[in-house]
Write a protein that holds these residues in place. Sequence first.
Motif, mmCIF file in Angstrom:
data_model
loop_
_atom_site.group_PDB
_atom_site.id
_atom_site.type_symbol
_atom_site.label_atom_id
_atom_site.label_comp_id
_atom_site.label_asym_id
_atom_site.label_seq_id
_atom_site.Cartn_x
_atom_site.Cartn_y
_atom_site.Cartn_z
ATOM 1 N N MET A 1 5.006 14.491 3.896
ATOM 2 C CA MET A 1 5.283 13.806 5.365
ATOM 3 C C MET A 1 5.277 12.339 5.361
ATOM 4 S SD MET A 1 3.764 15.135 8.696
ATOM 5 C CE MET A 1 2.282 14.560 8.576
ATOM 6 N N ALA A 2 4.384 11.602 4.202
ATOM 7 C CA ALA A 2 4.068 10.296 4.535
ATOM 8 C C ALA A 2 5.283 9.575 3.474
ATOM 9 C CB ALA A 2 2.666 9.971 3.844
ATOM 10 N N CYS A 3 5.664 10.202 2.484
ATOM 11 C CA CYS A 3 6.695 9.268 1.582
ATOM 12 C C CYS A 3 7.939 9.173 2.123
ATOM 13 C CB CYS A 3 6.953 10.232 0.360
ATOM 14 S SG CYS A 3 7.740 9.226 -1.011
ATOM 15 N N LEU B 1 -5.206 13.832 2.099
ATOM 16 C CA LEU B 1 -6.593 14.343 2.793
ATOM 17 C C LEU B 1 -7.727 14.389 1.603
ATOM 18 C CD1 LEU B 1 -5.267 17.290 4.663
ATOM 19 C CD2 LEU B 1 -5.774 14.827 5.344
ATOM 20 N N PRO B 2 -7.464 14.764 0.347
ATOM 21 C CA PRO B 2 -8.579 15.023 -0.378
ATOM 22 C C PRO B 2 -8.904 13.592 -1.473
ATOM 23 C CG PRO B 2 -6.580 16.024 -1.368
ATOM 24 C CD PRO B 2 -6.301 15.671 -0.228
ATOM 25 N N PRO C 1 0.666 -1.261 -0.048
ATOM 26 C CA PRO C 1 0.099 0.049 0.020
ATOM 27 C C PRO C 1 0.788 1.255 0.065
ATOM 28 C CG PRO C 1 0.200 -0.916 2.239
ATOM 29 C CD PRO C 1 0.793 -1.877 1.318
ATOM 30 N N LEU D 1 -2.490 6.867 1.333
ATOM 31 C CA LEU D 1 -3.084 6.713 2.664
ATOM 32 C C LEU D 1 -3.396 7.933 3.264
ATOM 33 C CD1 LEU D 1 -2.178 3.200 4.217
ATOM 34 C CD2 LEU D 1 -4.399 3.694 3.126
#
Lengths: 626, 198, 415
Positions: B101-103, B73-74, B65, B70
Amino acid sequence: MNDKYSSSTITEDGRLLLKKMEREGVESVWDRFQAQLPNCGYCEMGLSCRICVMGPCRIDPFGEGPQRGVCGADADIMVARNLGRMIAAGAASHSDHGRDLVEVLGKVAVNEAPGYQLRDVEKLKRVAAEFGITADGKKPNQIAAELSDAMAEEYGTRKKELTLVKRAPAKRQEIWRKLGVAPRGIDRETSEMMHRTHMGVDNDWKSLLLHGIRNSLSDGWGGSMIATEVSDILFGTPKPGVTKVNAGVLKKDQVNIIVHGHNPVVSEMLLHACQDPDLLKMAKDKGANGINLAGVCCTGNELLMRAGIPMAGNHLTTELVLATGAVDMMVVDYQCIMPSLGTVAACYHTKMVSTSDKARFPGMEHQEFHPENAAAKAKTLVKDAIANFDRRGEVFIPVESVECMGGFSVEAIVGALGGTPKPLIDAIAAGKIRGAVGIVGCNNPRIKQDYGHVTLTQRLIENDILVVDTGCASVATAKAGFKQSKALEKAGPGLKEVCGALGVPPVLHVGSCVDNVRILVLASALANALGVDISDLPIAGAAPEWYSEKAATIGVYFVASGVYTVLGPMPPITGSMNIVKLLTEGLNDAVGATFAVEADPEKAAVLIRTHIEGKRKKLGLPHMQV
Amino acid sequence: MKEVVVHPERCVGCMQCMAACASAHSRSKNLFLASLETPRPRARVHVGVGLYNEGFPNRCRHCDPAPCLLACLPGAISRNAEKNTVFIDPNRCINCASCAMACPFGVIRYHEDFTAPPGKTVAVKCDNCYERQLAGLIPACVEVCKSGALSFEEKADAMKRKTDEVARTVSAGVAQVDLAPGFTLLNAIKRQQIELAR
Amino acid sequence: MEREANLNYVIIGNGVAGIHAAETLRQLDPNGTITMISDEVFPPYCRPMISMVLEGAVPPEKLPIRSSSFYEEFKIEPVLGNRVSAVDVDNRAVSVNGKVYPYDKLLIATGADPRRIKAEGLELKNIFFMRTETHVRQILATLPTVRKALVLGGGLVGFKASYGLLRRGIQVTMLIRSGYPLSMQVDSEAGRMVWDELKAHGLDVRIGVEATAFEGKDSVTKAHLSDGTLLPCDMVVIGKGVFPARGLVPKEKIKVDAGIVVDEHMETSAPGVFAAGDVAESIDIARKSPWVNAIWPEAVAQGRIAGMNMAGRRTAYKGSLSRNVIRIFGMDVMTAGLITPPEAEGFDILKVADSRAKTYRKMVFKGDRLVGMVMVNAIEQGGVLMSLIQSETPIRAPREALLKPCFNFKQLMQM
């Protein structure tokens, strides 16, 4: 001291000024270096070729992608062509600088260069004699006219061999002739290199490299040598003298003018103008306590050698000195002048002036100098600098200057030895001095500024090896305090004794980068005195922080002259291991010397000491295991 | 299905993949014309520099995933299972940087793009040259890479080759083959320079 | 073994944790019955985006993250518009408005409620919270009449409200208790940079001051501050943070601390009862202690993990990690983990500020692990650092490398 800046430079003035520049948002050479990373591997390895527009081409070093350019050139050919053009560019730079001096000599001879004079007539006669010009009954101007013509001829293509090649030991000349690399015309070899590297001309990498040798010799024993000799004739042969170095040479209460570049033609005239009583009064009226002329880079070295003018720094300091806010004017001629300087100067009050018809820069006012107008022009510039004095903002002179002795021309060294190289040879034979090393070359942001020069020099002198240095290397060791009597403490006992007795430091400043030829002349004198070839001597060369094409050419003419030379940065040749092998091993069979590449100056010192002891052994001198 | 596979040991840091990528994601698809476009097309593969100034083509791994998906936001990030590609819809993106921030690989950039509404800054990253692939072309970064640092192949093939390489080097009596001794030599010098500066 | 009869899953809350749990459940258990209970009737929407709606960067119609057919698509029975009145752990049932819903597995994903304040005149019009889609719609509706706004609180909510109103061209005064805005999110240096940026755009910040009373005929017109100031304002936004909505939890049956305490499977002390999202208290990876990290990405992760475990796929959750990314005017701020660690506990802090590039980076290390970071501008590599904290990877690269502008993923790879 902040880690961040100490990984850029070992110098205190450098760190403090770099910090100031960063605080003030001024971009430096180190910032631009970072922005370039990673460097293109093809270019770093010499495996990219832009010579023709069937390409551009590149060769995959891993062997799977393209292995030939569109024309069919393989890695060996591509690397050799690129290296060849690098040597040609370096030779062209120094030799063209020499040509400009020959032109001034010619103008002085016919009184068309007001302000210039023949300062060393003795040397004029000596050099003229080498060119077959007799002095009997001729006025110096007449000799100068003839010599200038003869030298101009050297640049052409009508000779079989350059005149000054005869200065090399006979054995060396024979090696060159046998290899077919004895240089013919100065311009001819460069021009031929450009021809050979055109698509479809010389596609034997070995023969290309041989021509690289010939091309470099046309500089070392041609253009550069002429540049040095003519400079001595026009501006005086350097004699030892004491001066100061680092950014601390700038004076808060005086008009500061910095000369930057290589050619003494402009800087000499500025020197005269700075001593002009009217201009000094003008400065006083402006509230300045005098006019302080200082140098950076090699034009500074030219003045330091002959007039004891202080040096504010070397290559990587050229931007930093502007950040002192104390430089009222920087006057540049050519070579190694970063095109960023105008932008840096714009952040302070410094007025930037370019002077050569062949070198223009963004953000600089162009005031073209010619032998006819140089004296007058120099006065105008100094006036402008004085006018700029009260535009200064905050001034930050970060350190106290360091004392330094310079001016060691071959004539001066031999003079100090009592008129003959014999005492030096005796000291070497006795083992008090193990040998001598010429440390040359630039700064390079890949390497902590001055770290290579200073570390290597320290390791050599503490092992009783005399160091002679030029260019930015010589400024590096001067800043580090190696060119004062106190530095004898850093030397080994033998070197300390000999230098102490002669009243010279253990590291001798022999001039600008064009003056590397002084090292060739000195080596020849030693070899001739011993009846051997240069390659038999316990000597070596090193370029621990080199960056420029000129340095590449110097390296090649050193090795081709028989001097084992250790480079710090790797030249763009690793795309061809054949060429790496040839330059680091194979050349020994051809010219009795090779290159080595060693990034770590500590290890470079070991390589050099091993080499020197090996040569001592072969000469039957006392030697040791390194 | 073929995928872009990165072989970091072969990256020579020439950055040609970046220029090719920017050009492939321009209106004109032509390097020269692309350099004149507004907004200026930008590369979606980023040649970063290692600790020893060695190059490394950092591109989207199209994770599954996908942390960016994940975190979005939009809901502007989606996965195309068939092409094994994670896409960012520039129309839905709100430039909140949640994906930055997630990658875990740092491959997403934020700027204007000709595929986004004019003047809007959006998150942009590799799309595996989806359009080129539809046209039967391989991803632009692979096409331009001449040192073999980027390949377009079945993942299984690449893995098998790697396994074979490792197997060869561990077999008794077989020394590791240095594919490019000159490159190794150059890197050794550069590494030494950097270690000395530290 | 024969599968038991269809399971009853009940999920309280249709926020992001709830819907991710529901989707995961449906993926793993096509036949179970899923009931979703929420007091909000609006379709599932993206809560962090409401401040962007206020700011005008995002239109309100972009808020929903699932279509209106979401419940139908995933075969979920929605029970909307009502709060759960009781959870009966012993009998495994929840009641809503007197109706009882039995469960085999229960997920409490009730989120958090805005923290209330004590002051006179709170009943006046134009005094708002900013937590829900309804709140932001109310605020937007009053905007045309508003010139001066007062925002209470300098935390994330107060900050985002202030920023949104400033962008709408409204004069904003922000009252904060601690020394600088976002004191829970950023360190003092970054806080100072944020503050400077906001001040440069006209924000009036007052420190150590609180509102004690509000005045006005119908709508608020003035606020009395604790320092004696009387401040005219025609809107008040209360942004004093949130607290876990755990009121419905029977504390004698389910262990509750600041939030509902869960184990690594997101299960509470009561078997079969799970909690996820803003209401749940799990181990904080950086702090190594129980913590409520009420943030969107953790709600997504926790919802998914809870869903897997409820469906019988035992999956462990590594723990939560505080983090945030904020864009304000020309400035980006990203933070993660422990950024102002307690002194003298063996943390090493490295900081670099570059005034030229307008960047700031701070890294907090414990041993060979990165446990916290702050970045101001040039945040593209922030996710790499965040994942180092989250995965507790031993850092082999020189620590300084992480602070350099050229830091990138390659520098973590072995040569």
